[in-house]
Design an enzyme around this catalytic site. Structure first.
Site, PDB file in Angstrom:
ATOM      1  CB  CYS A  74      -0.985   0.001   1.155  1.00 37.81           C
ATOM      2  SG  CYS A  74      -0.282  -0.232   2.796  1.00 37.81           S
ATOM      3  CG  ASP A 279      -8.063   2.823   0.935  1.00 40.81           C
ATOM      4  OD1 ASP A 279      -6.957   2.249   0.887  1.00 40.81           O
ATOM      5  OD2 ASP A 279      -8.949   2.521   1.756  1.00 40.81           O
ATOM      6  CG  HIS A 281      -5.639  -0.596   1.797  1.00 39.35           C
ATOM      7  ND1 HIS A 281      -5.433   0.734   2.113  1.00 39.35           N
ATOM      8  CD2 HIS A 281      -4.620  -1.277   2.377  1.00 39.35           C
ATOM      9  CE1 HIS A 281      -4.346   0.847   2.870  1.00 39.35           C
ATOM     10  NE2 HIS A 281      -3.838  -0.363   3.038  1.00 39.35           N
TER      11      HIS A 281
END
Length: 394
Positions: A74, A279, A281
């Site tokens: 990430c 994000d 993820h």
């Protein structure tokens, strides 16, 4: 469902909190919006940012390594996003907008190709992971903001198309003289000539500098300035919150990489007391360029309202980024930072100085070569665990 195992289809059909109806200004990478009257413009701006997420089924890293970065990549993806924003500003401009299904400019395709998940792309997950080994990070291990900043600095040396100067300002200090010498390499040539030939030969020296390779004589090499910081111990010191917000208001802002422990995000702005972020993820299939060179690009843009989190939830270990295409833009950034340091409503996050303090040692003095094999000497300067920054506090 764990965030690290979400798929693109799950996100595409999932429910997302819409952008808040608020009269407070919305700031996205140096641009101000009104959430009540400019919501479409806000979403267009957010969607136009490059969104790099976990991918699966790409060629094995190092030939025999992982074929997915789910669960560990990430921060590497956040590093790609902040550098991707710099490349967009460099080649397309901050006001460029992406539109789904439209034919894209060649520069845009070249930018995407620099991040495709394969070993020969400048800033691929393969390159970042393998270069990170020299920073003491085995492939598959989580990075902190400082480590990914150092890796991006090394990789940018090989990007002859963009010809960026990626400078990582250590010890919470930005040295103006150091940056100007990096971005204007002809200054060193001129200085050497003037010392050896006398001031009367200065003009001739500059003519000689112009005879060097083109990449060495640009009046200003575009600057990507990354500043790793630790703004507290376990939580962010509230004295820095207003200063952090101000960073998103600067026209040179590239945003901030950071997040929560072992969960990195790319922060691109704020509204009220909430940070706006992309994000990484989300696990998506790796993308293969088409035979005609085009890149299927829909999964590289976040087409839903951006995520938000309260600023007090931010982990104190971050790296702030700024892009200065010209010397004038850098001078303007310096002026704005000095103004911020004079305000009483927040503490400065870093120090801006004209010349290098005597207690600091320049990393560039190590004369690093592109293979950066002298990793032992680097350990004194680069903190691979991101835990030994000077702690800023009241």
């Amino acid at each position: 469902m764990d965030a690290a195992t979400l798929t693109y289809d799950t996100l595409r059909f999932g429910e997302f909190e819409d952008f808040p109806e608020t009269s407070e200004p919305v700031w996205i990478l140096g641009k101000q919006y009104n959430a009540l009257t400019e919501k479409d413009d806000i979403l267009s701006d957010v969607t136009s940012r490059l969104w790099f997420t976990y991918r699966k089924n790409f060629p094995p890293i190092g030939g025999t390594g992982p074929t997915s970065d789910t669960g560990w990549g990430c921060m590497l993806r956040c590093g790609q996003m902040i550098l991707g924003e710099a490349l967009v500003c460099r080649h397309l401009g901050r006001d460029w907008r992406w539109a789904r299904g439209h034919k894209q400019r060649e520069e845009y395709i070249s930018i995407l190709n620099a991040f495709i998940d394969k070993k020969d792309s400048y800033y691929s997950i393969h390159q970042i992971a393998q270069m990170g080994v020299g920073e003491g990070k085995p492939i598959g291990q989580w990075y902190g903001p400082n480590t990914v900043a150092q890796v991006l600095k090394k990789l940018a040396v090989f990007d002859t198309w963009s010809r960026l100067v990626v400078h990582v300002a250590m010890d919470n200090t930005v040295v103006i003289e150091e940056i100007k010498r990096l971005c204007m390499p002809w200054l060193d040539v001129a200085g050497a000539c003037s010392e050896s030939e006398g001031m009367g030969e200065l003009n001739g020296c500059l003519e000689g500098a112009c005879a060097l390779a083109e990449e060495e004589t640009a009046l200003w090499k575009p600057l990507v300035l990354l500043i790793p910081l630790r703004l507290g111990l376990s939580d962010i010191n509230e004295a820095y919150i207003e200063t952090l917000k101000q960073c998103f208001m600067l026209p040179q802002s590239l945003g901030v990489i950071g997040g929560k422990p072992n969960s990195a995000h790319y922060f691109i702005g704020y509204v009220g007391e909430e940070l706006i972020y992309l994000d990484p993820h989300t696990t998506q299939p790796a993308v293969e360029p088409c035979e005609d060179g085009q890149v299927p690009d829909e999964t590289y843009h976040c087409q839903h309202p951006p995520c938000r989190m309260h600023i007090c939830e931010l982990d104190p270990s971050i790296a702030a980024g700024f892009f200065c295409r010209t010397e004038d833009e850098f001078d303007d950034w310096c002026m704005r930072i000095r103004r911020l340091s004079c305000n009483r409503w927040g503490l400065p996050m870093f120090e801006l100085v004209d010349s290098q303090p005597s207690h600091m040692v320049s990393v560039d003095a190590l004369n690093l070569t592109p293979d950066f094999s002298d990793s032992d000497r680097l350990e004194r300067f680069f903190d691979s665990e991101d835990e030994e920054f000077e702690i800023l506090s009241l």
